[in-house]
Enzyme design. Structure first.
Site, mmCIF file in Angstrom:
data_model
loop_
_atom_site.group_PDB
_atom_site.id
_atom_site.type_symbol
_atom_site.label_atom_id
_atom_site.label_comp_id
_atom_site.label_asym_id
_atom_site.label_seq_id
_atom_site.Cartn_x
_atom_site.Cartn_y
_atom_site.Cartn_z
ATOM 1 N N SER A 124 0.587 -1.231 -0.031
ATOM 2 C CA SER A 124 -0.195 0.174 -0.193
ATOM 3 C C SER A 124 1.366 1.237 0.119
ATOM 4 O O SER A 124 2.325 1.380 0.495
ATOM 5 C CB SER A 124 -1.294 0.293 1.358
ATOM 6 O OG SER A 124 -1.173 1.217 1.685
ATOM 7 N N TYR A 148 -1.822 -0.026 11.076
ATOM 8 C CA TYR A 148 -2.201 -0.416 9.417
ATOM 9 C C TYR A 148 -1.007 -0.021 8.750
ATOM 10 O O TYR A 148 -0.265 -1.459 7.707
ATOM 11 C CB TYR A 148 -3.438 -0.132 9.093
ATOM 12 C CG TYR A 148 -3.640 -0.800 6.917
ATOM 13 C CD1 TYR A 148 -3.495 -1.753 6.677
ATOM 14 C CD2 TYR A 148 -3.302 0.300 6.043
ATOM 15 C CE1 TYR A 148 -4.321 -1.866 5.242
ATOM 16 C CE2 TYR A 148 -3.385 0.333 4.000
ATOM 17 C CZ TYR A 148 -3.728 -1.239 4.211
ATOM 18 O OH TYR A 148 -3.861 -1.478 3.289
ATOM 19 N N LYS A 152 2.071 -3.602 6.676
ATOM 20 C CA LYS A 152 2.557 -3.739 5.065
ATOM 21 C C LYS A 152 4.299 -3.421 5.378
ATOM 22 O O LYS A 152 4.867 -3.752 4.550
ATOM 23 C CB LYS A 152 1.674 -2.762 4.169
ATOM 24 C CG LYS A 152 0.536 -2.830 3.900
ATOM 25 C CD LYS A 152 -0.004 -4.156 3.368
ATOM 26 C CE LYS A 152 -1.737 -4.283 3.290
ATOM 27 N NZ LYS A 152 -1.594 -5.429 3.152
HETATM 28 N N1 NAD Z 1 -8.836 -0.936 -1.366
HETATM 29 C C1 NAD Z 1 -7.782 -0.100 -1.000
HETATM 30 O O1 NAD Z 1 -7.657 1.120 -1.350
HETATM 31 C C2 NAD Z 1 -6.123 -0.643 -0.928
HETATM 32 C C3 NAD Z 1 -4.745 0.099 -1.117
HETATM 33 C C4 NAD Z 1 -3.837 -0.172 -0.937
HETATM 34 C C5 NAD Z 1 -3.666 -2.007 -0.641
HETATM 35 N N2 NAD Z 1 -4.493 -2.789 -0.217
HETATM 36 C C6 NAD Z 1 -4.497 -3.734 -0.176
HETATM 37 O O2 NAD Z 1 -4.930 -4.990 -0.729
HETATM 38 C C7 NAD Z 1 -5.266 -5.769 -0.279
HETATM 39 C C8 NAD Z 1 -6.979 -5.926 -0.857
HETATM 40 O O3 NAD Z 1 -7.472 -5.018 -0.470
HETATM 41 P P1 NAD Z 1 -9.379 -4.959 -0.636
HETATM 42 O O4 NAD Z 1 -9.655 -3.427 -1.306
HETATM 43 O O5 NAD Z 1 -10.137 -6.141 -1.821
HETATM 44 O O6 NAD Z 1 -9.685 -5.247 0.646
HETATM 45 P P2 NAD Z 1 -10.452 -5.941 0.766
HETATM 46 O O7 NAD Z 1 -10.972 -6.367 2.194
HETATM 47 O O8 NAD Z 1 -12.171 -6.476 0.240
HETATM 48 O O9 NAD Z 1 -10.676 -7.957 0.671
HETATM 49 C C9 NAD Z 1 -9.293 -8.370 1.571
HETATM 50 C C10 NAD Z 1 -10.044 -9.965 2.106
HETATM 51 O O10 NAD Z 1 -9.252 -10.737 1.914
HETATM 52 C C11 NAD Z 1 -10.163 -10.908 3.338
HETATM 53 N N3 NAD Z 1 -9.486 -11.658 4.065
HETATM 54 C C12 NAD Z 1 -9.239 -10.678 5.227
HETATM 55 N N4 NAD Z 1 -8.116 -11.091 6.377
HETATM 56 C C13 NAD Z 1 -7.921 -12.723 5.554
HETATM 57 C C14 NAD Z 1 -7.330 -13.899 7.152
HETATM 58 N N5 NAD Z 1 -6.682 -13.754 7.948
HETATM 59 N N6 NAD Z 1 -7.485 -15.177 6.027
HETATM 60 C C15 NAD Z 1 -8.508 -14.962 4.985
HETATM 61 N N7 NAD Z 1 -9.057 -13.656 4.310
HETATM 62 C C16 NAD Z 1 -8.385 -12.431 4.686
HETATM 63 C C17 NAD Z 1 -11.460 -10.007 3.169
HETATM 64 O O11 NAD Z 1 -12.769 -10.748 3.824
HETATM 65 C C18 NAD Z 1 -11.050 -9.582 2.242
HETATM 66 O O12 NAD Z 1 -12.662 -10.047 1.209
HETATM 67 C C19 NAD Z 1 -5.396 -5.330 1.615
HETATM 68 O O13 NAD Z 1 -4.217 -5.923 1.686
HETATM 69 C C20 NAD Z 1 -5.360 -3.940 1.128
HETATM 70 O O14 NAD Z 1 -4.407 -3.940 2.177
HETATM 71 C C21 NAD Z 1 -6.051 -2.174 -0.220
#
Ligand code: NAD
Length: 337
Positions: A124, A148, A152
């Site tokens: 991120s 958070y 990362k």
């Molecule tokens: N969406 C954003 O703005 C953004 C920006 C930067 C980084 N990220 C990173 O990208 C990744 C995906 O983000 P996203 O937006 O799809 O989020 P999201 O919450 O929609 O998807 C993450 C998924 O991981 C699952 N999850 C969480 N912990 C878990 C575990 N221990 N075991 C199994 N499943 C688990 C959740 O149920 C969820 O479906 C994350 O790691 C997030 O930190 C997202």
């Protein structure tokens, strides 16, 4: 050949799944459904005519992971699973560490046990903290401002160390900026089950009449209109970045087997600019009011994406207008389905 996507029913994981299924990969999704629902699998089937293999489980559970790696010929992992709400992470730092960092360690140990060494990690832009210069390139110092972002940074450190210790690993940490928008079918989009914490889910709530007005946190930032500037990237451009990354993993040298790469649009929009775009393309009015700044929010954050362009041969193609149309089309369709 199968690709495992952890967090596979979440926003980014599910959109990656759709492209991989379309490109004839076998896809295995692992998700504990803490922030998504299994309905995503039904939508993936509707879009692609192919079912992903779905397992409800936790990345901290090595038995589940072991089972998956035994059942499928997994060639690479896209590791999206993680908790991602910045505010919640301040309240629950241990939970964030356990889930994100310890969960990743379990995944890595099972991958190693099964001789699977290709990994794309969802990192991120939050790792950079308060930007010291713009646009932010991958050399920018890391300064995580909350648990958070720290999770990362810790994961990136673990991945880097691992890649130095064992040259079989080929790892990319993709530092996402702000993905928004939805798949062209509008069957998939950003659909969190938990409390939303980004701008777009809040705009959606006002557009749907679930909230009276949008709260804009701060209008005294050092930006032309006083509201915060962020780099928004269309989710399908982000997904294209993952497909290019899969290809890049194939040709990574043993001597350079770990890299951090920014994925953003390479330019920023202020909250008011995004709102104006959203209202114009969707012919809607979003009432708003200014409130206090949120702690930890920065004036301006946008990416230098030269590295992604050169290394991944990737370019974001969609405009902010595309993102705004797509996000609202998904919401409208969701109400009807
Ligand atoms: N969406 C954003 O703005 C953004 C920006 C930067 C980084 N990220 C990173 O990208 C990744 C995906 O983000 P996203 O937006 O799809 O989020 P999201 O919450 O929609 O998807 C993450 C998924 O991981 C699952 N999850 C969480 N912990 C878990 C575990 N221990 N075991 C199994 N499943 C688990 C959740 O149920 C969820 O479906 C994350 O790691 C997030 O930190 C997202």
């Amino acid at each position: 050949m199968s690709i495992l996507i952890t967090g596979g029913t979440g926003y980014i994981g599910s959109h990656c799944a759709v492209e991989l299924l379309k490109n004839n990969f076998e896809v295995v999704l692992l998700d504990n459904l803490s922030n998504s629902t299994e309905a995503v699998c039904k939508h993936l089937y509707k879009i692609c005519g192919k079912k992903p293999n779905f397992y409800r489980g936790n990345i901290n559970n090595e038995e589940v992971l072991d089972y998956i790696f035994k059942c499928f010929d997994i060639k690479a992992v896209i590791h999206c699973a993680g908790l991602k709400a910045v505010g919640e992470s301040v309240l629950k730092p241990i939970e964030y560490h356990e889930n994100n960092v310890e969960g990743t360690k379990s995944l890595l140990s099972v991958m190693q046990k099964h001789d699977v060494y290709k990994l794309i990690f969802s990192s991120s832009a939050s790792v950079y903290g308060n930007p010291e210069y713009h646009p932010i390139d991958e050399m920018h110092p890391l300064n995580p401002l909350n648990p958070y972002a720290s999770s990362k940074v810790k994961i990136e450190e673990i991945l880097k160390k691992l890649s130095i210790e064992n040259s079989k690993w080929k790892i990319l940490s993709l530092r996402y900026f702000n993905p928004i928008g939805a798949h062209d079918s509008y069957l998939l989009g950003d659909d969190p089950t938990g409390q939303p914490n980004n701008l777009f889910p809040f705009i959606m709530k006002v557009a749907m009449g679930e909230r009276e007005e949008l709260e804009i946190f701060g209008n005294d930032y050092n930006t032309p209109d006083g509201t915060g500037i962020r780099d928004y990237i269309h989710i399908m451009d982000l997904v294209d970045g993952h497909i290019s990354s899969m290809l890049y993993l194939e040709k990574m040298e043993a001597s350079l087997n770990y890299e951090n790469i920014n994925l953003g649009a390479g330019r920023g929009y202020s909250v008011l600019e995004v709102l104006d775009s959203f209202e114009t393309v969707n012919n809607l009015k979003i009432p708003y009011r200014f409130t206090e700044r949120r702690e930890g929010d920065v004036d301006n954050s946008y990416a230098n994406i030269s590295k992604a362009k050169v290394k991944l041969d990737w370019m974001p193609k969609r405009t902010i207008e595309d993102m705004c149309t797509s996000a609202w089309s998904f919401q409208k369709k969701k109400i009807l389905v």
